[in-house]
Design a protein around this motif. Structure first.
Motif, PDB file in Angstrom:
ATOM      1  N   GLY A  20     -21.015 -17.982  -4.324  1.00 31.98           N
ATOM      2  CA  GLY A  20     -22.461 -17.963  -4.474  1.00 31.98           C
ATOM      3  C   GLY A  20     -22.924 -18.717  -5.706  1.00 31.98           C
ATOM      4  O   GLY A  20     -23.964 -19.398  -5.689  1.00 31.98           O
ATOM      5  N   TRP A  21     -22.155 -18.605  -6.778  1.00 35.28           N
ATOM      6  CA  TRP A  21     -22.484 -19.379  -7.987  1.00 35.28           C
ATOM      7  C   TRP A  21     -22.472 -20.876  -7.688  1.00 35.28           C
ATOM      8  O   TRP A  21     -23.343 -21.618  -8.149  1.00 35.28           O
ATOM      9  N   MET A  22     -21.469 -21.315  -6.934  1.00 34.54           N
ATOM     10  CA  MET A  22     -21.355 -22.737  -6.605  1.00 34.54           C
ATOM     11  C   MET A  22     -22.557 -23.206  -5.793  1.00 34.54           C
ATOM     12  O   MET A  22     -23.104 -24.292  -6.037  1.00 34.54           O
ATOM     13  N   LEU A  23     -22.954 -22.380  -4.822  1.00 37.48           N
ATOM     14  CA  LEU A  23     -24.102 -22.731  -3.992  1.00 37.48           C
ATOM     15  C   LEU A  23     -25.375 -22.804  -4.824  1.00 37.48           C
ATOM     16  O   LEU A  23     -26.197 -23.720  -4.653  1.00 37.48           O
TER      17      LEU A  23
ATOM     18  N   VAL B 295     -37.349 -22.240 -11.210  1.00 38.81           N
ATOM     19  CA  VAL B 295     -36.319 -22.106 -10.169  1.00 38.81           C
ATOM     20  C   VAL B 295     -34.987 -22.606 -10.691  1.00 38.81           C
ATOM     21  O   VAL B 295     -33.928 -21.989 -10.464  1.00 38.81           O
ATOM     22  N   SER B 296     -35.016 -23.724 -11.417  1.00 43.17           N
ATOM     23  CA  SER B 296     -33.797 -24.294 -11.987  1.00 43.17           C
ATOM     24  C   SER B 296     -33.133 -23.321 -12.950  1.00 43.17           C
ATOM     25  O   SER B 296     -31.908 -23.147 -12.922  1.00 43.17           O
ATOM     26  N   GLN B 297     -33.939 -22.676 -13.787  1.00 42.00           N
ATOM     27  CA  GLN B 297     -33.390 -21.714 -14.743  1.00 42.00           C
ATOM     28  C   GLN B 297     -32.760 -20.526 -14.014  1.00 42.00           C
ATOM     29  O   GLN B 297     -31.720 -20.015 -14.422  1.00 42.00           O
TER      30      GLN B 297
ATOM     31  N   SER C 228     -27.338 -14.144 -13.821  1.00 42.23           N
ATOM     32  CA  SER C 228     -28.068 -12.893 -13.655  1.00 42.23           C
ATOM     33  C   SER C 228     -27.571 -12.152 -12.423  1.00 42.23           C
ATOM     34  O   SER C 228     -27.094 -12.749 -11.463  1.00 42.23           O
ATOM     35  N   SER C 229     -27.715 -10.838 -12.459  1.00 42.29           N
ATOM     36  CA  SER C 229     -27.358 -10.015 -11.300  1.00 42.29           C
ATOM     37  C   SER C 229     -28.257 -10.335 -10.116  1.00 42.29           C
ATOM     38  O   SER C 229     -27.807 -10.305  -8.958  1.00 42.29           O
ATOM     39  N   THR C 230     -29.531 -10.653 -10.399  1.00 42.20           N
ATOM     40  CA  THR C 230     -30.463 -10.983  -9.318  1.00 42.20           C
ATOM     41  C   THR C 230     -29.969 -12.192  -8.534  1.00 42.20           C
ATOM     42  O   THR C 230     -30.000 -12.206  -7.300  1.00 42.20           O
ATOM     43  N   ARG C 231     -29.515 -13.223  -9.250  1.00 33.84           N
ATOM     44  CA  ARG C 231     -28.972 -14.402  -8.571  1.00 33.84           C
ATOM     45  C   ARG C 231     -27.760 -14.030  -7.728  1.00 33.84           C
ATOM     46  O   ARG C 231     -27.599 -14.499  -6.599  1.00 33.84           O
TER      47      ARG C 231
ATOM     48  N   LEU D 258     -22.643  -4.700  -9.529  1.00 35.84           N
ATOM     49  CA  LEU D 258     -23.257  -3.601 -10.294  1.00 35.84           C
ATOM     50  C   LEU D 258     -22.381  -3.129 -11.449  1.00 35.84           C
ATOM     51  O   LEU D 258     -22.872  -2.496 -12.389  1.00 35.84           O
ATOM     52  N   ASN D 259     -21.078  -3.412 -11.369  1.00 38.22           N
ATOM     53  CA  ASN D 259     -20.141  -3.023 -12.439  1.00 38.22           C
ATOM     54  C   ASN D 259     -19.378  -4.256 -12.921  1.00 38.22           C
ATOM     55  O   ASN D 259     -18.162  -4.209 -13.144  1.00 38.22           O
TER      56      ASN D 259
END
Length: 441
Positions: free
Chosen positions: A112-115, A131-133, A139-142, A368-369
């Motif tokens: 997901g980070w890569m995407l 959006v770029s930031q 972040s957990s939201t991302r 979450l952890n």
């Protein structure tokens, strides 16, 4: 009544799919980092030697078990241990099954980070700074947004089956991955500092070849880069037609995987020196800074320094990383899906969504952890389960499995010596990998 199994329709499709399972973030992210921290060219030489001495036999062994059984890892290992203790074989299969789910739980987060980083240059191009930031931030939201996206992308391929899903998409994604990788190497080679990186990577310092840390790192990387130990190769081997030339296919998969790792080094290590040339901090105390910072801080800072061209390079690089992640997640997801279809009579659609839901819950628990659980899960899997399962496969083929095991029953000539190598030498080498990696972990 026996259920008709899906399978690969061509050797080429199998090689691309199996190589895609092996080619992951460990090749494009981990291998160059290991090479940069362990003598460059010296690491490369030892790595190639270890591929032939340990990783190639391990790959063959895992494919062989699945190919002979024509079933998922639980059934395959249970059958191989039938004369000794089928419960042990089945238990190992369930352990591999659990390992695949555990691996997917953190791998989907990283994918997901890569995407997210692949979409970041597009946001910058349109001036969407907020959006770029969000896309490039941590972040957990991302994670809550992009982890499910990667799970859904993987599920959409798995739902189509082996021929129409895994094989068809491997035929599309793997050539694209190679094309993007070569294009980035060519471009990176034109930049100041790249020549020094090519030299560090390709010219070995023979004095470092006997360094124990280098040898241990090469052994661990060679084994892990081929995606061995959780059953990916076993399930792919089971989808081959019974009369296929398994040694030839094994060699093709290993060479394609090794070739991608080599090309990744040709990209990342010169990029490191280009970044250094541009004033980016790359090394600390003689060692390359942490792998996470390399991919998500050093290289993005380099791309930022390239101006508008950097947006295209960044987009291409993270699309490449996303493809590498997806080709690995589909192979790992297929393990529990095939188990539920074959052992519990589920339809593929139902099994896929159940497995995806389980992985989603596990991934959310890690998010979450994150501070303590993410690193722990990776350590338990890579330092303990993968090498132990590799050792278990060697013992299974070399010592336990008798009926139907041609390496034991009628091995002659070269096959005889290979069988003895699998029986006596490979378990010793694999034990050495486990002990040293566990001690380092």
């Amino acid at each position: 009544m026996a259920q008709m199994r899906d399978g690969f329709q061509s050797r080429f499709g199998f090689v691309l799919a199996a190589a895609g399972a092996a080619v992951g973030l460990g090749n494009i992210w981990g291998f160059p980092t290991q090479a940069a921290n362990h003598g460059g060219g010296a690491f490369l030489l030892v790595y190639f030697a270890v591929i032939f001495l340990l990783a190639l036999p391990a790959l063959y062994t895992e494919l062989y078990i699945g190919h002979k059984a024509q079933s998922n890892p639980v059934k395959a290992l249970q059958s191989a241990w039938q004369e000794k203790s089928p419960k042990i074989g089945a238990g190992a299969g369930y352990l591999g099954l659990t390992g695949a789910i555990v691996m997917l739980s953190f791998y989907s987060i990283v994918a997901g980070w890569m995407l997210a980083h692949a979409l970041d240059p597009i946001a910058k191009l349109f001036g969407l700074d907020a959006v770029s930031q969000f896309l490039s931030g941590d972040s957990s939201t991302r994670n809550f947004v992009f982890t499910p996206l990667m799970l859904l992308l993987t599920a959409s391929i798995i739902l189509q089956g082996v021929k129409s899903g895994i094989e068809a998409w491997s035929r599309r994604l793997m050539p694209l991955l190679l094309l993007l990788l070569i294009a980035l190497i060519i471009y990176m080679g034109t930049l100041d500092g790249a020549a020094e990186g090519f030299k560090a990577y390709l010219v070995p310092d023979f004095a470092q070849i006997t360094d124990p840390d280098l040898i241990i790192a090469a052994m661990g990387q060679a084994f892990f880069s081929l995606s061995l130990g959780v059953g990916c190769m076993m399930i792919y081997g089971s989808y081959l037609k019974p009369n296929e030339n398994l040694p030839k296919l094994t060699f093709s998969v290993a060479m394609l995987d090794t070739g991608v790792a080599f090309l990744a080094g040709l990209l990342i290590i010169p990029a490191i020196f280009v970044a250094q040339q541009n004033g980016v901090e790359v090394f600390q105390d003689g060692k390359l800074i942490g792998e996470g910072r390399l991919i998500f801080a050093v290289l993005p800072e380099l791309f930022e320094n390239m101006g508008q061209m950097g947006l295209l390079v960044s987009l291409t690089f993270f699309v490449l990383m996303s493809i590498a992640a997806v080709t690995s997640t589909i192979s790992s997801t297929e393990i529990p899906v095939s188990f539920m279809v074959e052992n519990h009579g589920m339809q593929r659609k139902q099994a896929t969504w159940i497995v995806t839901a389980v992985i989603f819950v596990a991934s959310m628990a890690i998010i979450l952890n994150f501070d303590w659980l993410f690193g722990l899960v990776i350590s338990l899997l890579t330092h303990y389960q993968l090498p132990l399962m590799g050792l278990f496969y060697f013992v299974t083929v070399g010592w336990v499995w008798k009926r139907g095991n041609q390496l034991r029953e009628d091995a002659t000539g070269l096959h005889y010596w290979f069988a003895q190598y699998v029986r006596f030498v490979c378990p010793v080498l694999m034990t050495a990998v486990f002990i040293n990696v566990a001690l380092k972990g």
